[in-house]
Scaffold this active site. Structure first.
Site, short mmCIF file in Angstrom:
data_model
loop_
_atom_site.label_atom_id
_atom_site.label_comp_id
_atom_site.label_asym_id
_atom_site.label_seq_id
_atom_site.Cartn_x
_atom_site.Cartn_y
_atom_site.Cartn_z
CB CYS A 98 -10.84 9.08 -7.10
SG CYS A 98 -12.26 9.18 -6.01
NE ARG A 102 -5.53 6.25 -7.70
CZ ARG A 102 -4.52 6.34 -6.85
NH1 ARG A 102 -3.48 5.56 -6.97
NH2 ARG A 102 -4.54 7.22 -5.87
CD1 TRP A 118 -13.59 2.64 -3.67
CD2 TRP A 118 -13.29 4.21 -2.12
NE1 TRP A 118 -13.75 2.05 -2.44
CE2 TRP A 118 -13.57 2.98 -1.47
CE3 TRP A 118 -13.06 5.34 -1.33
CZ2 TRP A 118 -13.63 2.87 -0.08
CZ3 TRP A 118 -13.12 5.22 0.05
CH2 TRP A 118 -13.40 3.99 0.66
CG ASN A 154 -7.32 10.55 -5.32
OD1 ASN A 154 -8.14 9.98 -4.61
ND2 ASN A 154 -6.04 10.27 -5.31
N GLY A 155 -9.34 12.48 -3.27
CA GLY A 155 -9.03 12.85 -1.89
C GLY A 155 -10.28 13.30 -1.18
CD GLU A 160 -2.79 -11.44 2.97
OE1 GLU A 160 -3.19 -10.65 3.82
OE2 GLU A 160 -2.72 -11.14 1.76
CE LYS A 188 -5.51 -10.75 -0.29
NZ LYS A 188 -4.47 -9.97 0.23
CD GLU A 247 -8.62 -7.71 0.04
OE1 GLU A 247 -8.39 -6.51 -0.07
OE2 GLU A 247 -7.78 -8.59 -0.19
CG HIS A 255 -9.95 -19.75 24.53
ND1 HIS A 255 -10.08 -20.21 25.82
CD2 HIS A 255 -8.72 -20.11 24.13
CE1 HIS A 255 -8.96 -20.81 26.20
NE2 HIS A 255 -8.12 -20.77 25.17
CE LYS A 283 -2.69 -3.11 -5.40
NZ LYS A 283 -2.74 -4.47 -4.85
O1 M6R Z 1 -0.89 0.17 0.11
P1 M6R Z 1 -0.99 -0.44 1.47
O2 M6R Z 1 -0.13 -1.64 1.63
O3 M6R Z 1 -0.75 0.53 2.57
O4 M6R Z 1 -2.50 -0.92 1.59
C1 M6R Z 1 -3.00 -1.37 2.81
C2 M6R Z 1 -4.33 -2.06 2.63
O5 M6R Z 1 -5.28 -1.16 2.13
C3 M6R Z 1 -4.23 -3.25 1.67
O6 M6R Z 1 -3.27 -4.17 2.10
C4 M6R Z 1 -5.57 -3.97 1.53
O7 M6R Z 1 -5.89 -4.62 2.72
C5 M6R Z 1 -5.50 -4.91 0.34
N1 M6R Z 1 -6.66 -4.78 -0.47
C6 M6R Z 1 -5.30 -6.31 0.74
O8 M6R Z 1 -5.45 -7.23 -0.29
#
Ligand code: M6R
Length: 626
Positions: free
Chosen positions: A2, A27, A74, A100-101, A499, A503, A506, A522, A621
């Protein structure tokens, strides 16, 4: 997670708070809400969904209140409904709280409050806080600060809170325990926010609260206290950011802007990490200047990397570099696994936490656990050696570990990490070369060759962006309806396949798997048919021929083959149905180039599908909860 924002001062608060939420929406965006103190009452408005819904509800309101708090959520406890949106209030609606938390002991506190007749209006963990503060204020003739102080001492978990009260119209109380909150200082006006982008349009004088601290903000100034009630002396510092850094600057999305910023980020990393003039003839001095002390890196027998998500992928590239170039055995762990099932303790071990935000709860907890479990040893070889790689040295990670490599990527707003990934990989090149030099694992000539290659990367990245973006945008049209994708890579490009798949998942919500190309036979090969495109990264080097053979295996199953491969490679041209060419580059340096087409592909497919690229569903984020 959040985002929280607060304001007290001389201007109408609501506009400033909404602007702050806009900057923090990355966030979380399940709901949003705002509370101000106006004519002795709390005026609270909340809306389910994105901030735009709250803005629509507030349209036409002319609220002159000069104090307020606001929140973008969030969801953790309770569905993303309006009744669970923050701010939350006590029964008499005299106190409003944003958080937040996670309040881990909220169930006990809720039961306790219920037993005294308290009725709850939400399913959240946060709602216990305003009720507890109200009880404290009712029980004794105490100040708002003292009531909040007594309550935060009862809360367990990781949280940042901001509190206002209709009975204290000139006070904003802010508290932090393991979740970020930064204070901003203006002329007779003060701010708080989960992250600095919400503050930079107004002030660059900032002070991050530390764990176990409370701030009492009034129009006259800011007082800082510890949770045990002692007044603390703190001085704000100046951020070297400007407001333009948090704008889209003509790009349709932050993600696209951030992809385009990557050559500049690599230039900044080259400048920060490497001696720009270094050549083999300078072998009596290090090619890197990371500023890390010898005791951190000498006699290393093992490096363990802990991270999550994209940072974990950067860690895998780091492992390849550190093992293959510097020769130090390296393991990479998901922080969320390592914190509960750590590898056995080994001697002379460096633990590296990689996190762009510096706030990821699992990564912080893994590092804390490592620090704690080694603190009992007196033998120097078993004591903890901790290093952080982060884009936010001022974050909680910065407080936790004694040494940091700053990734210099600038603020990243898009939820999908792009430029921060490239910067993390650059940090690993620097660390690997630093170790290589210290351990004389390569000759000065070999080091010089790598450095020459690194220095050419920014211009080569620009070539990829200039020559491929339009083409990838068109290619993306073919995949708007695709349901599954496979990404293949080997060696140093295996993490890039992971990666690329992450991407795409996500931001486009298309199922994608990243796999080591040699492993496909495999199992995953069973998934292939004409409807499943396969993206293979094939860069000349140790595994080039192997990847091309693996691609042929996919082709024999009718899969459409897309190759990220160097320009003018006939063999690759004969293998792939579609080519995304990148400049010729040493395999060791290729991830910095090969990741760009995959970022662009994910971006354009998501944009083509009309999705919210910068704020994909269900994500946030920085993940500050477990
Ligand atoms: O802030 P951080 O690098 O620790 O975040 C880790 C992951 O939450 C972050 O890399 C997440 O996978 C991203 N949304 C990737 O695009």
């Amino acid at each position: 997670m959040c985002g929280i924002v607060g304001y007290i001062g001389t201007q109408a608060a609501s506009g400033i708070l909404l602007e702050g939420l806009r900057k923090l929406e990355y966030r979380g965006y399940d709901s949003a809400g705002i509370a101000t103190v106006l004519e002795g009452e709390i005026h609270c408005v909340r809306a389910k969904g994105k901030l735009i819904n709250l803005e629509e509800k507030l349209a036409g309101e002319d609220n002159p209140a000069r104090i307020g708090i606001a929140h973008t959520r969030w969801a953790t406890h309770g569905k993303p409904e309006e009744y669970n949106a923050h701010p939350h209030m006590d029964t008499a609606k005299r106190i409003a709280v944003i958080q937040n938390g996670i309040i881990e002991n909220y169930r006990d506190l809720r039961e306790e409050l219920k037993s005294r007749g308290c009725e709850f209006r939400s399913d959240t963990d946060t709602e216990v806080i305003p009720h507890l503060i109200a009880e404290q204020l009712a029980e004794s003739d105490t100040s708002l600060l003292e009531a909040v102080r007594l309550v935060v001492n009862r809360l367990k978990g990781a949280f940042a809170i901001a509190v206002i009260s209709a009975d204290y119209p000139d006070e904003l109380i802010v508290g932090r325990q393991q979740a970020p909150v930064v204070l901003g200082f203006g002329q007779g006006e003060f701010y708080c926010a989960s992250d600095t982008p919400a503050l930079v349009p107004y002030t660059r004088a900032v002070l991050p609260l530390e764990n176990g601290e409370l701030a009492r903000m009034t129009p006259l100034g800011v007082e800082i206290y510890s949770f045990d009630g002692h007044r603390l002396k703190k001085t704000p510092r100046t951020l070297n950011w400007n407001p333009v850094m948090v704008e889209k600057q003509g790009f349709k999305h932050f993600m696209l802007k951030e992809i385009y910023e990557q050559p500049g980020v690599v230039r900044a990393c080259l400048e920060a990490y490497f001696d720009g003039e270094w050549a083999a003839t300078d072998a009596d001095k290090s090619p890197t200047h990371l500023g890390l002390p010898p005791e951190l890196l000498t006699d290393l027998q093992h490096i363990q990397i802990v991270a999550c998500g994209t940072s974990w992928h950067a860690g895998l590239v780091g492992k390849y570099l550190i093992e293959q170039v510097a020769g130090v055995p390296t393991t990479v762990h998901y922080a969320s696994e390592f914190r509960y099932a750590p590898a056995p303790i080994t001697s002379n071990t460096l633990t590296i936490g990689v996190t762009q935000s510096g706030e990821t709860a699992d990564t912080l907890a893994a590092l804390e656990m490592e620090k704690k479990r080694r603190s009992g040893f007196t033998q120097p070889e078993l004591q903890s050696r901790l290093l952080g790689i982060t884009n936010r040295p001022e974050s909680s990670l910065g407080d936790l570990v004694p040494h940091i490599i700053d990734t210099h990527a600038g603020i990243e707003i898009g939820v999908a990490a792009t430029k921060t990934f490239v910067a993390q990989v650059m940090a690993f090149y620097a660390l690997a070369l630093d170790l290589t030099y210290r351990r004389t694992a390569k000759s000065p000539e070999q080091l010089e060759e790598i450095l020459i290659g690194l220095r050419q990367l920014p211009a080569q990245m620009e070539v990829v962006l200039e020559s491929q973006e339009r083409y990838i945008e068109e290619l993306a049209h073919d995949f708007a309806e695709t349901q599954d994708f496979i990404f293949l890579g080997r060696g140093i490009n295996f993490p890039i396949a992971l990666e690329g798949a992450l991407k795409l998942k996500e931001i486009s919500y298309i199922h994608a798997e990243g796999y080591p190309a040699g492993e496909m036979k495999h199992g995953p090969i069973a998934l292939l048919d004409a409807k499943v495109p396969v993206v293979a990264i094939a860069m000349p080097g140790a595994v080039y021929e192997k990847v091309l053979s693996n691609a042929q295996e996919a082709r024999a199953r009718d899969a459409r083959l897309i190759g990220v491969t160097p320009m003018d490679e006939q063999e690759a041209a004969d293998t792939f149905d579609t080519l995304i060419p990148v400049p010729h580059v040493d395999e060791l340096l290729s991830p910095i180039l090969t990741v760009i087409p995959l970022q662009l592909l994910a971006y354009h497919i998501a944009a083509r599908r009309g999705l919210d690229v910068d704020q994909p569903r269900n994500l946030a984020k920085s993940v500050t909860v477990e």
